[in-house]
Design an enzyme around this catalytic site. Sequence first.
Site, PDB file in Angstrom:
ATOM      1  N   CYS A 196       5.556   0.111   7.902  1.00  0.00           N
ATOM      2  CA  CYS A 196       5.265   1.163   6.931  1.00  0.00           C
ATOM      3  C   CYS A 196       6.548   1.491   6.184  1.00  0.00           C
ATOM      4  O   CYS A 196       7.619   1.552   6.787  1.00  0.00           O
ATOM      5  CB  CYS A 196       4.755   2.393   7.679  1.00  0.00           C
ATOM      6  SG  CYS A 196       4.455   3.813   6.622  1.00  0.00           S
ATOM      7  N   LEU A 197       6.419   1.704   4.877  1.00  0.00           N
ATOM      8  CA  LEU A 197       7.607   2.043   4.076  1.00  0.00           C
ATOM      9  C   LEU A 197       8.222   3.362   4.539  1.00  0.00           C
ATOM     10  O   LEU A 197       9.392   3.621   4.275  1.00  0.00           O
ATOM     11  CB  LEU A 197       7.227   2.147   2.590  1.00  0.00           C
ATOM     12  CG  LEU A 197       6.765   0.840   1.933  1.00  0.00           C
ATOM     13  CD1 LEU A 197       6.217   1.109   0.536  1.00  0.00           C
ATOM     14  CD2 LEU A 197       7.904  -0.177   1.868  1.00  0.00           C
ATOM     15  N   GLY A 238       0.835  -1.190   0.000  1.00  0.00           N
ATOM     16  CA  GLY A 238       0.000   0.000   0.000  1.00  0.00           C
ATOM     17  C   GLY A 238       0.870   1.240   0.000  1.00  0.00           C
ATOM     18  O   GLY A 238       2.033   1.190   0.427  1.00  0.00           O
ATOM     19  N   HIS A 274      -2.586   7.957   6.461  1.00  0.00           N
ATOM     20  CA  HIS A 274      -1.474   8.728   5.875  1.00  0.00           C
ATOM     21  C   HIS A 274      -1.973  10.053   5.304  1.00  0.00           C
ATOM     22  O   HIS A 274      -1.353  11.095   5.492  1.00  0.00           O
ATOM     23  CB  HIS A 274      -0.816   7.947   4.722  1.00  0.00           C
ATOM     24  CG  HIS A 274       0.311   7.058   5.139  1.00  0.00           C
ATOM     25  ND1 HIS A 274       1.452   7.514   5.780  1.00  0.00           N
ATOM     26  CD2 HIS A 274       0.504   5.721   4.994  1.00  0.00           C
ATOM     27  CE1 HIS A 274       2.272   6.500   6.005  1.00  0.00           C
ATOM     28  NE2 HIS A 274       1.717   5.397   5.541  1.00  0.00           N
ATOM     29  N   HIS A 299      -4.830   2.150   7.029  1.00  0.00           N
ATOM     30  CA  HIS A 299      -3.448   2.638   7.186  1.00  0.00           C
ATOM     31  C   HIS A 299      -3.157   3.753   6.162  1.00  0.00           C
ATOM     32  O   HIS A 299      -2.593   4.787   6.510  1.00  0.00           O
ATOM     33  CB  HIS A 299      -2.499   1.445   7.006  1.00  0.00           C
ATOM     34  CG  HIS A 299      -1.041   1.756   7.080  1.00  0.00           C
ATOM     35  ND1 HIS A 299      -0.220   1.248   8.071  1.00  0.00           N
ATOM     36  CD2 HIS A 299      -0.235   2.512   6.288  1.00  0.00           C
ATOM     37  CE1 HIS A 299       1.028   1.698   7.867  1.00  0.00           C
ATOM     38  NE2 HIS A 299       1.046   2.457   6.785  1.00  0.00           N
ATOM     39  N   GLU A 300      -3.576   3.529   4.909  1.00  0.00           N
ATOM     40  CA  GLU A 300      -3.278   4.520   3.853  1.00  0.00           C
ATOM     41  C   GLU A 300      -4.129   5.784   4.007  1.00  0.00           C
ATOM     42  O   GLU A 300      -3.639   6.891   3.778  1.00  0.00           O
ATOM     43  CB  GLU A 300      -3.483   3.909   2.459  1.00  0.00           C
ATOM     44  CG  GLU A 300      -2.688   2.636   2.160  1.00  0.00           C
ATOM     45  CD  GLU A 300      -1.226   2.700   2.527  1.00  0.00           C
ATOM     46  OE1 GLU A 300      -0.623   3.799   2.507  1.00  0.00           O
ATOM     47  OE2 GLU A 300      -0.660   1.638   2.868  1.00  0.00           O
TER      48      GLU A 300
HETATM   49 NI    NI Z   1       2.477   3.425   5.588  1.00  0.00          NI
END
Ligand code: NI
Length: 175
Positions: free
Chosen positions: A93-94, A46, A139, A135-136
């Site tokens: 998370c990236l 994601g 963000h 989660h996205e």
């Molecule tokens: Ni993330």
Amino acid sequence: MAVRKIVTYPDTVLRERAEPVTNIDGKIQRLINDMAETMYSAPGIGLASNQIGEPSRVIILDTSAKDEPKDLVVVINPEVIEADGVIVSEEGCLSVIDYSADIKRSKQVTVRGLDREGIPITLTKEGLPAIVLQHEIDHLNGILFIHHISKLKRELYKRKLKKILKKRESSPQRL
Ligand code: NI
């Protein structure tokens, strides 16, 4: 299309509320293409636009298994309109280096938004895709999963991160 640099915590763009998309134009298509390429190359399941430094309300996800065909989901201006149940699972998370934590989310969500052509869509997802959607969307509202853990745990992570970043700075450049 291009793989873009993923912005990491504590970069302030990650704390910004992303702006609603008003025109589904070539610029948005390029943003989506770049996000997809960046997510697949990371690899991740994601990505939200502010993670590549462009805070427009766009999220993408692909929770298909490795042996399944790609299944890219794009949601512009996503909004959770229904949520049900509780699920706790380990998230990373990236944009959050070297950290994961158990996070409580709704087990099932219904999300409304637009697809990449600007056509209204409504998605109802359960389990992993529901977690990724939440989660996205977080963000886009400037919230990272580490804002769902205790302040103490977050402080410990900040200290750990400082050490990691210091180590990276002092290591020689790889040519
Ligand atoms: Ni993330």
